[in-house]
Design a protein around this motif. Structure first.
Motif, short mmCIF file in Angstrom:
data_model
loop_
_atom_site.label_atom_id
_atom_site.label_comp_id
_atom_site.label_asym_id
_atom_site.label_seq_id
_atom_site.Cartn_x
_atom_site.Cartn_y
_atom_site.Cartn_z
N ALA A 52 0.82 -1.21 0.00
CA ALA A 52 0.00 0.00 0.00
C ALA A 52 0.86 1.26 0.00
CB ALA A 52 -0.94 0.00 1.20
N VAL A 53 2.02 1.21 0.67
CA VAL A 53 2.94 2.35 0.65
C VAL A 53 3.42 2.60 -0.77
CG1 VAL A 53 5.19 3.19 1.41
CG2 VAL A 53 3.66 2.08 3.06
N GLN A 55 2.00 1.70 -3.53
CA GLN A 55 0.88 2.13 -4.36
C GLN A 55 0.52 3.58 -4.08
OE1 GLN A 55 -1.96 -0.92 -3.28
NE2 GLN A 55 -1.39 -2.23 -5.02
N ARG A 56 0.65 3.99 -2.83
CA ARG A 56 0.31 5.36 -2.45
C ARG A 56 1.25 6.37 -3.12
NH1 ARG A 56 0.71 7.44 3.85
NH2 ARG A 56 0.47 9.69 3.47
N TYR A 57 2.54 6.03 -3.18
CA TYR A 57 3.53 6.98 -3.71
C TYR A 57 3.92 6.68 -5.16
CZ TYR A 57 3.68 8.65 1.00
OH TYR A 57 3.32 9.17 2.21
N SER A 316 -0.44 3.43 6.24
CA SER A 316 -1.86 3.22 6.52
C SER A 316 -2.10 1.78 6.90
CB SER A 316 -2.69 3.60 5.30
OG SER A 316 -2.28 2.86 4.18
#
Length: 316
Positions: A52-53, A55-57, A316
């Protein structure tokens, strides 16, 4: 000698819950480098949280964990891109070691890192009042011909949108230190920087030729061992990388195999990211072992500038 420090907010973050620190690695100027979100306290994070990290950045992301018991290493590093976990990421490793040094977490200027691709040595190669230089090791490169060379060559030219006249008179090869990259020699840096690849073709093509990305390159200054390159990954979740340490190390062994660089400790400079307006510079130096009185390359050290960008928040 006094070690350089991060901004106060970044220093305080290390004692709290895991946070994401954003660095740009291999930056050639204040706008350059490949961004890397780094989590220095990733113990307890799930695979889904790590992904998720990334994908976030939208960038390769590095996660620092305690070394596995009995590994003999100082830390474990894991790496994710938006689409999957990677076995090794050069610029995220350099960025994470730089952050560990900056935040006072290293007991020595040398450390050993456990990764899925194997052990990686890292060293703080120099100090100044403002910065520190980090280098990481890669094993000796393996250079291989393409499967079905003529068919593969034609497909590569098609995917890059070029023809034979735009190639340099050198072979297209697969090269690997940690992950296989396909080295595509071009006739000039101008051709390299105006490439308009057909990105939808790159993933399936790389699957067929056993590669994790196309790495076209061109000679800039043969005497000074300076080369420009671009990296088009197979399936990372973004079309191009601003700086790719693992590809640069593979390229250096390809250059050596083709007589374009010396078998010496002279620095090889790989410039990347200029077409993306993220100018980057990767330094590669061969390491050697003695073989019956002859010194032969047994690996290399890769490094380059690191720039701190921001504390980006909590995972998150």
């Amino acid at each position: 000698m006094k070690k350089p420090t991060l901004p106060a907010e970044a220093q305080s973050a290390v004692s709290l819950r895991p946070t994401i620190e954003l660095v740009s690695v291999f930056s050639a100027d204040n706008n350059g480098g490949n961004p890397a979100p780094i989590v220095l306290d990733a113990a307890g994070m799930s695979d889904a949280q790590m992904q998720a990290v990334a994908q976030r950045y939208g960038h390769e992301s590095g996660f620092v964990l305690p070394a596995p018991a009995g590994s003999g290493c100082d830390f474990e590093f894991r790496f994710w891109v938006p689409n999957h976990e990677m076995s090794m990421c050069g610029h995220a490793t350099v960025g994470a070691v730089w952050l560990l040094h900056k935040t006072g977490r290293l007991d020595s200027d040398r450390l050993t890192i456990h990764t899925s691709s194997g052990r990686v040595e890292a060293r703080i190669a120099g100090f100044s009042t403002d910065d520190a230089s980090v280098e990481i090791s890669q094993p000796a490169g393996r250079i291989e011909p393409l499967p079905q060379p003529q068919i593969s060559r034609d497909e590569i030219l098609d995917a890059l949108g070029i023809d034979d006249t735009q190639l340099a008179p050198l072979p297209i090869q697969n090269a690997c230190t940690s992950r296989v990259k396909t080295l595509v020699p071009l006739a000039s840096a101008a051709i390299l920087n105006t490439l308009e690849p057909r990105f939808d073709k790159i993933g399936p093509l790389c699957e067929r030729i056993g590669s994790t990305g196309l790495y076209p390159y061109a000679t800039v200054d043969a005497r000074q061992q300076i080369f420009d390159a671009r990296q088009f990954p197979r399936a990372s979740g973004y079309p191009e990388d601003a700086a790719t340490g693992i590809a640069a190390s593979a390229l250096s062994f390809g250059l050596l195999a083709n007589g374009l660089v010396e078998a010496s400790t002279r620095t090889i400079t790989i410039r990347q990211g200029y077409a993306m307006k993220r100018p980057s510079q990767i330094s590669v130096r061969f390491s050697f072992k003695d073989d019956n009185g002859s010194a032969i390359p047994d690996g290399c050290w890769i490094g380059g500038p690191v720039r701190y960008e921001a504390g980006a928040g909590a995972p998150s």
